[in-house]
Scaffold this motif. Structure first.
Motif, PDB file in Angstrom:
ATOM      1  N   SER A 234       0.834  -1.213   0.000  1.00 47.03           N
ATOM      2  CA  SER A 234       0.000   0.000   0.000  1.00 47.03           C
ATOM      3  C   SER A 234       0.865   1.258   0.000  1.00 47.03           C
ATOM      4  CB  SER A 234      -0.893   0.018   1.243  1.00 47.03           C
ATOM      5  OG  SER A 234      -1.802  -1.041   1.205  1.00 47.03           O
ATOM      6  N   PRO A 235       0.305   2.382  -0.451  1.00 48.49           N
ATOM      7  CA  PRO A 235       1.056   3.640  -0.395  1.00 48.49           C
ATOM      8  C   PRO A 235       1.342   4.018   1.061  1.00 48.49           C
ATOM      9  CG  PRO A 235      -0.851   3.849  -1.830  1.00 48.49           C
ATOM     10  CD  PRO A 235      -0.979   2.535  -1.113  1.00 48.49           C
ATOM     11  N   ALA A 236       2.529   4.557   1.294  1.00 43.64           N
ATOM     12  CA  ALA A 236       2.945   4.968   2.634  1.00 43.64           C
ATOM     13  C   ALA A 236       2.429   6.363   2.955  1.00 43.64           C
ATOM     14  CB  ALA A 236       4.464   4.952   2.728  1.00 43.64           C
ATOM     15  N   VAL A 237       2.316   6.643   4.251  1.00 44.13           N
ATOM     16  CA  VAL A 237       1.950   7.978   4.720  1.00 44.13           C
ATOM     17  C   VAL A 237       2.992   8.424   5.743  1.00 44.13           C
ATOM     18  CG1 VAL A 237      -0.526   7.682   4.347  1.00 44.13           C
ATOM     19  CG2 VAL A 237       0.453   7.127   6.568  1.00 44.13           C
ATOM     20  N   ALA A 238       3.139   9.729   5.888  1.00 46.12           N
ATOM     21  CA  ALA A 238       4.023  10.295   6.906  1.00 46.12           C
ATOM     22  C   ALA A 238       3.158  10.969   7.945  1.00 46.12           C
ATOM     23  CB  ALA A 238       4.976  11.305   6.269  1.00 46.12           C
ATOM     24  N   GLY A 239       3.597  10.929   9.182  1.00 44.16           N
ATOM     25  CA  GLY A 239       2.837  11.550  10.251  1.00 44.16           C
ATOM     26  C   GLY A 239       3.757  12.137  11.298  1.00 44.16           C
ATOM     27  N   ALA A 240       3.192  12.926  12.171  1.00 40.52           N
ATOM     28  CA  ALA A 240       3.947  13.548  13.254  1.00 40.52           C
ATOM     29  C   ALA A 240       3.338  13.160  14.586  1.00 40.52           C
ATOM     30  CB  ALA A 240       3.932  15.059  13.090  1.00 40.52           C
ATOM     31  N   SER A 241       4.198  12.949  15.564  1.00 37.49           N
ATOM     32  CA  SER A 241       3.766  12.639  16.927  1.00 37.49           C
ATOM     33  C   SER A 241       4.180  13.793  17.823  1.00 37.49           C
ATOM     34  CB  SER A 241       4.425  11.355  17.424  1.00 37.49           C
ATOM     35  OG  SER A 241       4.077  10.265  16.615  1.00 37.49           O
ATOM     36  N   THR A 242       3.214  14.344  18.546  1.00 35.66           N
ATOM     37  CA  THR A 242       3.510  15.412  19.479  1.00 35.66           C
ATOM     38  C   THR A 242       3.741  14.800  20.846  1.00 35.66           C
ATOM     39  OG1 THR A 242       2.102  16.902  18.227  1.00 35.66           O
ATOM     40  CG2 THR A 242       2.663  17.574  20.447  1.00 35.66           C
ATOM     41  N   ASN A 243       4.908  15.040  21.403  1.00 36.70           N
ATOM     42  CA  ASN A 243       5.267  14.496  22.701  1.00 36.70           C
ATOM     43  C   ASN A 243       5.197  15.606  23.745  1.00 36.70           C
ATOM     44  OD1 ASN A 243       6.011  11.931  21.537  1.00 36.70           O
ATOM     45  ND2 ASN A 243       7.802  12.972  20.720  1.00 36.70           N
ATOM     46  N   PRO A 244       4.292  15.515  24.719  1.00 37.78           N
ATOM     47  CA  PRO A 244       4.175  16.557  25.733  1.00 37.78           C
ATOM     48  C   PRO A 244       5.514  16.812  26.421  1.00 37.78           C
ATOM     49  CG  PRO A 244       2.387  14.976  25.957  1.00 37.78           C
ATOM     50  CD  PRO A 244       3.362  14.419  24.963  1.00 37.78           C
ATOM     51  N   GLY A 245       5.944  18.060  26.392  1.00 38.77           N
ATOM     52  CA  GLY A 245       7.209  18.431  27.010  1.00 38.77           C
ATOM     53  C   GLY A 245       8.425  18.032  26.207  1.00 38.77           C
ATOM     54  N   GLY A 246       8.226  17.480  25.042  1.00 42.75           N
ATOM     55  CA  GLY A 246       9.348  17.043  24.220  1.00 42.75           C
ATOM     56  C   GLY A 246       9.174  17.495  22.788  1.00 42.75           C
ATOM     57  N   PRO A 247      10.096  17.094  21.937  1.00 44.55           N
ATOM     58  CA  PRO A 247      10.023  17.510  20.535  1.00 44.55           C
ATOM     59  C   PRO A 247       8.945  16.760  19.757  1.00 44.55           C
ATOM     60  CG  PRO A 247      11.827  15.984  20.828  1.00 44.55           C
ATOM     61  CD  PRO A 247      11.253  16.244  22.197  1.00 44.55           C
ATOM     62  N   THR A 248       8.498  17.368  18.680  1.00 46.88           N
ATOM     63  CA  THR A 248       7.603  16.683  17.757  1.00 46.88           C
ATOM     64  C   THR A 248       8.471  15.769  16.903  1.00 46.88           C
ATOM     65  OG1 THR A 248       6.034  18.490  17.724  1.00 46.88           O
ATOM     66  CG2 THR A 248       5.988  16.999  15.842  1.00 46.88           C
ATOM     67  N   THR A 249       8.061  14.520  16.772  1.00 44.86           N
ATOM     68  CA  THR A 249       8.811  13.571  15.966  1.00 44.86           C
ATOM     69  C   THR A 249       7.961  13.151  14.775  1.00 44.86           C
ATOM     70  OG1 THR A 249       8.017  11.772  17.367  1.00 44.86           O
ATOM     71  CG2 THR A 249      10.175  12.704  17.911  1.00 44.86           C
ATOM     72  N   VAL A 250       8.590  12.581  13.781  1.00 41.18           N
ATOM     73  CA  VAL A 250       7.883  12.160  12.572  1.00 41.18           C
ATOM     74  C   VAL A 250       8.111  10.681  12.335  1.00 41.18           C
ATOM     75  CG1 VAL A 250       7.888  14.426  11.479  1.00 41.18           C
ATOM     76  CG2 VAL A 250       9.803  12.895  11.124  1.00 41.18           C
ATOM     77  N   TRP A 251       7.194  10.080  11.599  1.00 40.13           N
ATOM     78  CA  TRP A 251       7.275   8.665  11.275  1.00 40.13           C
ATOM     79  C   TRP A 251       6.690   8.440   9.891  1.00 40.13           C
ATOM     80  CZ3 TRP A 251       2.354   7.158  10.310  1.00 40.13           C
ATOM     81  CH2 TRP A 251       1.331   7.852  10.960  1.00 40.13           C
ATOM     82  N   VAL A 252       6.960   7.281   9.318  1.00 41.23           N
ATOM     83  CA  VAL A 252       6.368   6.866   8.046  1.00 41.23           C
ATOM     84  C   VAL A 252       5.766   5.497   8.291  1.00 41.23           C
ATOM     85  CG1 VAL A 252       6.809   6.250   5.643  1.00 41.23           C
ATOM     86  CG2 VAL A 252       8.030   8.167   6.674  1.00 41.23           C
ATOM     87  N   GLY A 253       4.566   5.277   7.752  1.00 39.32           N
ATOM     88  CA  GLY A 253       3.921   3.996   7.976  1.00 39.32           C
ATOM     89  C   GLY A 253       2.872   3.670   6.933  1.00 39.32           C
ATOM     90  N   CYS A 254       2.249   2.527   7.142  1.00 41.03           N
ATOM     91  CA  CYS A 254       1.212   2.032   6.246  1.00 41.03           C
ATOM     92  C   CYS A 254      -0.138   2.115   6.948  1.00 41.03           C
ATOM     93  CB  CYS A 254       1.513   0.594   5.865  1.00 41.03           C
ATOM     94  SG  CYS A 254       0.205  -0.170   4.882  1.00 41.03           S
ATOM     95  N   PRO A 255      -1.107   2.813   6.359  1.00 43.97           N
ATOM     96  CA  PRO A 255      -2.419   2.911   6.990  1.00 43.97           C
ATOM     97  C   PRO A 255      -3.212   1.602   6.927  1.00 43.97           C
ATOM     98  CG  PRO A 255      -2.448   4.009   4.866  1.00 43.97           C
ATOM     99  CD  PRO A 255      -1.030   3.578   5.121  1.00 43.97           C
ATOM    100  N   LEU A 256      -2.821   0.687   6.054  1.00 46.75           N
ATOM    101  CA  LEU A 256      -3.565  -0.567   5.908  1.00 46.75           C
ATOM    102  C   LEU A 256      -3.110  -1.631   6.911  1.00 46.75           C
ATOM    103  CD1 LEU A 256      -5.740  -2.063   4.317  1.00 46.75           C
ATOM    104  CD2 LEU A 256      -3.958  -2.810   2.754  1.00 46.75           C
ATOM    105  N   CYS A 257      -1.821  -1.946   6.912  1.00 50.36           N
ATOM    106  CA  CYS A 257      -1.342  -3.017   7.797  1.00 50.36           C
ATOM    107  C   CYS A 257      -0.687  -2.489   9.073  1.00 50.36           C
ATOM    108  CB  CYS A 257      -0.402  -3.956   7.053  1.00 50.36           C
ATOM    109  SG  CYS A 257       1.213  -3.247   6.672  1.00 50.36           S
ATOM    110  N   LYS A 258      -0.603  -1.180   9.209  1.00 48.38           N
ATOM    111  CA  LYS A 258      -0.104  -0.516  10.423  1.00 48.38           C
ATOM    112  C   LYS A 258       1.391  -0.702  10.682  1.00 48.38           C
ATOM    113  CE  LYS A 258      -4.305   0.726  11.151  1.00 48.38           C
ATOM    114  NZ  LYS A 258      -4.761   1.842  10.403  1.00 48.38           N
TER     115      LYS A 258
END
Length: 89
Positions: free
Chosen positions: A27-51
């Protein structure tokens, strides 16, 4: 490329980065960001279908590089040559 949870300004940079399809299901990949309270925002790449997804990374470039290096299951990489079985003497 689809962006999940991204902030303004990051989307244009993310759209310039090529992501390979999911190594597990294709499946096509997606990129996302995770906001960490008190920490930096991090990014990830993943598959929305199989997780399947990368670990959180500091930059989209690092997350994309990790994703694009991944290999799928052995069956997806092609046939595996098995040694010939011979009768025991």
């Amino acid at each position: 490329m689809e962006v999940e949870g991204g902030r303004e300004g990051k989307e244009s940079k993310m759209s310039e980065i090529e992501l390979l399809p999911c190594p597990v299901c294709g499946s096509p990949a997606v990129a996302g960001a995770s906001t960490n309270p008190g920490g930096p925002t991090t990014v990830w790449v993943g598959c929305p279908l199989c997780k399947t997804r990368t670990f959180d990374a500091a930059t989209i470039e690092d997350a994309a590089a990790a994703w694009n290096r991944r290999q799928g299951p052995a069956a997806a990489r092609g046939p595996v040559r098995k040694p010939a079985i011979t009768a025991a003497e």
